[in-house]
Design a protein around this motif. Structure first.
Motif: not given
Length: 73
Positions: A8-9, A11-13, A15-16, A43, A47, A50
């Motif tokens: 999840k982290l 994918l968030i990274a 995405g950012l 952003f 990202g 992360l």
């Protein structure tokens, strides 16, 4: 942290980082280059930070120093 939280982290990274490119591209249409860089920077930094953290965490897991828990085990 377990493996699902790690994914999840990640994918968030990613995405950012993608959002930072979109923000920069769209803001360059309407604003100056310097302002679009300022809008994109938070952003991109979060990202990238992360992604660096996840790389270090995965490396430490591969070496065996700091394990990422497997919920299936």
């Amino acid at each position: 942290m377990d493996r699902s939280g790690f994914v999840k982290l990640a994918l968030i990274a990613f995405g950012l980082v993608i959002v930072s490119f979109v923000v920069r591209g769209l803001s360059r249409i309407f604003l100056e280059v310097g302002i679009s860089n300022l809008l994109q920077a938070p952003f991109a930094l979060v990202g990238f930070g992360l992604l660096v953290y996840l790389f270090v965490r995965a490396t430490l897991d591969a070496v065996g120093i700091w394990n990422v828990e497997n919920p299936d085990a």
